[in-house]
Design an enzyme around this catalytic site. Sequence first.
Site, PDB file in Angstrom:
ATOM      1  N   THR A  93     -35.259 -41.496  53.895  1.00  0.00           N
ATOM      2  CA  THR A  93     -34.371 -42.375  54.600  1.00  0.00           C
ATOM      3  C   THR A  93     -33.516 -42.937  53.524  1.00  0.00           C
ATOM      4  O   THR A  93     -32.359 -42.236  53.353  1.00  0.00           O
ATOM      5  CB  THR A  93     -35.194 -43.741  55.133  1.00  0.00           C
ATOM      6  OG1 THR A  93     -36.186 -44.160  54.173  1.00  0.00           O
ATOM      7  CG2 THR A  93     -36.063 -43.353  56.327  1.00  0.00           C
ATOM      8  N   LYS A 153     -42.018 -39.419  50.796  1.00  0.00           N
ATOM      9  CA  LYS A 153     -40.854 -40.085  50.858  1.00  0.00           C
ATOM     10  C   LYS A 153     -41.119 -41.624  50.370  1.00  0.00           C
ATOM     11  O   LYS A 153     -42.097 -42.069  50.625  1.00  0.00           O
ATOM     12  CB  LYS A 153     -40.238 -39.929  52.121  1.00  0.00           C
ATOM     13  CG  LYS A 153     -41.158 -40.884  53.314  1.00  0.00           C
ATOM     14  CD  LYS A 153     -40.593 -42.383  53.341  1.00  0.00           C
ATOM     15  CE  LYS A 153     -39.141 -42.646  53.755  1.00  0.00           C
ATOM     16  NZ  LYS A 153     -38.890 -44.174  53.598  1.00  0.00           N
ATOM     17  N   THR A 176     -46.472 -47.958  48.963  1.00  0.00           N
ATOM     18  CA  THR A 176     -45.486 -47.877  50.013  1.00  0.00           C
ATOM     19  C   THR A 176     -44.750 -46.879  49.915  1.00  0.00           C
ATOM     20  O   THR A 176     -43.816 -46.849  49.352  1.00  0.00           O
ATOM     21  CB  THR A 176     -44.561 -49.236  49.882  1.00  0.00           C
ATOM     22  OG1 THR A 176     -45.269 -50.263  49.198  1.00  0.00           O
ATOM     23  CG2 THR A 176     -43.998 -49.772  51.031  1.00  0.00           C
ATOM     24  N   GLU A 235     -34.716 -47.534  44.320  1.00  0.00           N
ATOM     25  CA  GLU A 235     -33.450 -47.872  44.906  1.00  0.00           C
ATOM     26  C   GLU A 235     -32.614 -48.552  43.731  1.00  0.00           C
ATOM     27  O   GLU A 235     -32.788 -49.585  43.213  1.00  0.00           O
ATOM     28  CB  GLU A 235     -33.349 -48.893  46.274  1.00  0.00           C
ATOM     29  CG  GLU A 235     -33.893 -48.208  47.581  1.00  0.00           C
ATOM     30  CD  GLU A 235     -34.124 -49.031  48.625  1.00  0.00           C
ATOM     31  OE1 GLU A 235     -34.315 -48.453  49.820  1.00  0.00           O
ATOM     32  OE2 GLU A 235     -34.271 -50.241  48.375  1.00  0.00           O
ATOM     33  N   ASN A 286     -29.680 -52.591  49.944  1.00  0.00           N
ATOM     34  CA  ASN A 286     -30.317 -53.391  50.795  1.00  0.00           C
ATOM     35  C   ASN A 286     -29.568 -54.368  51.509  1.00  0.00           C
ATOM     36  O   ASN A 286     -30.055 -54.633  52.438  1.00  0.00           O
ATOM     37  CB  ASN A 286     -31.651 -53.910  50.184  1.00  0.00           C
ATOM     38  CG  ASN A 286     -32.707 -52.897  49.885  1.00  0.00           C
ATOM     39  OD1 ASN A 286     -33.472 -52.835  50.858  1.00  0.00           O
ATOM     40  ND2 ASN A 286     -32.645 -52.574  48.370  1.00  0.00           N
ATOM     41  N   SER A 327     -26.443 -51.384  58.216  1.00  0.00           N
ATOM     42  CA  SER A 327     -25.051 -50.973  58.866  1.00  0.00           C
ATOM     43  C   SER A 327     -24.637 -49.443  58.534  1.00  0.00           C
ATOM     44  O   SER A 327     -25.403 -48.957  57.914  1.00  0.00           O
ATOM     45  CB  SER A 327     -24.012 -51.898  58.027  1.00  0.00           C
ATOM     46  OG  SER A 327     -24.125 -51.697  56.646  1.00  0.00           O
TER      47      SER A 327
END
Length: 408
Positions: free
Chosen positions: A156, A182, A193, A280, A403, A408
């Site tokens: 993702t 992933k 996670t 991230e 994040n 969007s």
Amino acid sequence: MSDAVSPLAQPFPALPAIAGATPRVVRAGYKDWGRCDLTYVELDEGTAVAGVFTRNVCCSSEVELGRINVAQGQARALVVNAGNSNAFTGYRGREAVEAIMDQVAAHLDAPREQVFVSSTGVIGVPLPKDKAQAGISAAFDAAPCSWEDAARTIGTTDTFAKGVTASAVIGGATVQISAIIKGSGMIAPDMATMLGYIFTDAAVSPAFLQHVLSAANTRTFSCITVDSDTSTSDTVLAFATGKAGNAPLTGFDDAGADAFAAAIEQVCRELAHLVVRDGEGAQKFIAVSVSGAVSDESARIVGLSIANSPLVKTAIAGEDANWGRVVMAVGKAGQPADRDRLSIGFGGTWAARDGQPLADYDEAPVAAHLQGQDISIEVDLGLGEGRATVWTCDLTHGYIAINADYRS
């Protein structure tokens, strides 16, 4: 997957094909991103399965059903949907998962309980059953693909495909392991996670496979964190097709069992590190090593307190050897600690010993270490023999940007 690649990215290795496991990918259209988003892996009859799952109590139906199904120990198929987590979707989400299971089971003439489903993406949107049905139908007819294709499809916000391979010798037979994972954000170790899948051609009983995976999880996936947030969808599954021709492993008394367990743990550790390296916005990979604790578990908790501290993570991002923030994180962990026995170092250079800054502390080598990409923080509590290492990344503006714009 993101177009911008993490500076900590690792190249995808050459993963061997696993006899009895055939991956395929298609585009179901769960999200408008113009790429494949459904991975389907068909497994031969007799494939053993083991799994570990999130402890998030608001978990998805995929996790709930996976927990039930893994107990029967056999698998015929894996389906992974990307772009929609199908979590917090009530009965509609469960119906979508059950419809996928029924469709695959009918195709394979197999029990529904042997079909495992995972989904990842936005929370709170039911998985569209029409897209799922069409995607699964297309997957049945798709050409087999590489493990790298499968890894890219399940991503993702990941910036690079993640895979690991290993092998082990069991009674004269060499068994292969290929694994993909992933994970990039919403990464915290309450299982850990991510979505991870391990495939091996070894013959292993389901009970022993579960024992090996659970033990490896404790020391690997449950020792990483990016942002302290535990996902609703976390799943790691191990599949053993039994095609390698080894005498089946049922316990540690069997020849080669130790080697197999070590290989699985190695794979899990390397997969876990890849997730952190793709954290991230991450610019630095951080290992936090804690020694001198009253127990290994106490050391792990202290390590996670340090690794989850925004103040520690931003200090590392700014290449600032602010060891006072590490002191703070040790003290808030809720574990036995003594200020006057505490020692802290960076990159092998001790900044403080026995609760005091070292009189001859030279910050120059620490500053040089913090300018690199691979950072180490060492903490000795001076209380016992417990030790643990946890892994995290720094906290940068990139994490906020990713994040803030996620939906969007």
